[in-house]
Design an enzyme around this catalytic site. Sequence first.
Site, PDB file in Angstrom:
ATOM      1  N   CYS A 212       0.881  -1.129   0.029  1.00 28.83           N
ATOM      2  CA  CYS A 212      -0.144   0.023  -0.051  1.00 28.83           C
ATOM      3  C   CYS A 212       1.025   1.128  -0.072  1.00 28.83           C
ATOM      4  O   CYS A 212       2.033   1.191  -0.015  1.00 28.83           O
ATOM      5  CB  CYS A 212      -0.764  -0.140   1.261  1.00 28.83           C
ATOM      6  SG  CYS A 212      -0.395   0.034   2.730  1.00 28.83           S
TER       7      CYS A 212
ATOM      8  N   CYS B 256      -4.534  -0.429  -2.466  1.00 29.37           N
ATOM      9  CA  CYS B 256      -5.222   0.772  -2.279  1.00 29.37           C
ATOM     10  C   CYS B 256      -4.769   1.365  -3.942  1.00 29.37           C
ATOM     11  O   CYS B 256      -3.925   0.863  -4.500  1.00 29.37           O
ATOM     12  CB  CYS B 256      -4.488   1.900  -1.281  1.00 29.37           C
ATOM     13  SG  CYS B 256      -2.745   2.285  -1.633  1.00 29.37           S
TER      14      CYS B 256
ATOM     15  N   CYS C 272       2.705   1.205  -8.238  1.00 28.45           N
ATOM     16  CA  CYS C 272       3.629   0.080  -8.203  1.00 28.45           C
ATOM     17  C   CYS C 272       4.802  -0.099  -8.876  1.00 28.45           C
ATOM     18  O   CYS C 272       4.435   0.082 -10.213  1.00 28.45           O
ATOM     19  CB  CYS C 272       2.964  -1.231  -7.818  1.00 28.45           C
ATOM     20  SG  CYS C 272       3.849  -2.484  -7.117  1.00 28.45           S
TER      21      CYS C 272
END
Length: 131
Positions: free
Chosen positions: A10, A82, A89
Amino acid sequence: MDKKTIYFICTGNSCRSQMAEGWGREILGEEWNVYSAGIETHGVNPKAIEAMKEVDIDISNHTSDLIDNKILRQSDLVVTLCSDADENCPVIPPNVKKEHWGFDDPAGKSWSEFQRVRDEIGQKIKQFYDN
């Protein structure tokens, strides 16, 4: 049989991914190596520690960690928790499966919000394990 590796990610590795790591170690620990990390580090939220303690899972020794590329490359499954982590990412190697399990951020919200998100994450990991 070698254990598989699951990596929960996250934004700040403060609440959701910490709770997911706690649940993951509790539920998946026999079959999976379980890690969590963030795009940034915000420290482990004390309310996340307290919420997990309420279900007898101790995450008080967890640290807030940045994404480790070695763990990322060795993972069998990366789970973003999230939308920020989902969008930001790092590039995931083609051999690594990625899933997005979106949960509300309880940080700065009421105690009942921490409990709700904790329970939702736990339920999702139990469903994952059962399948």
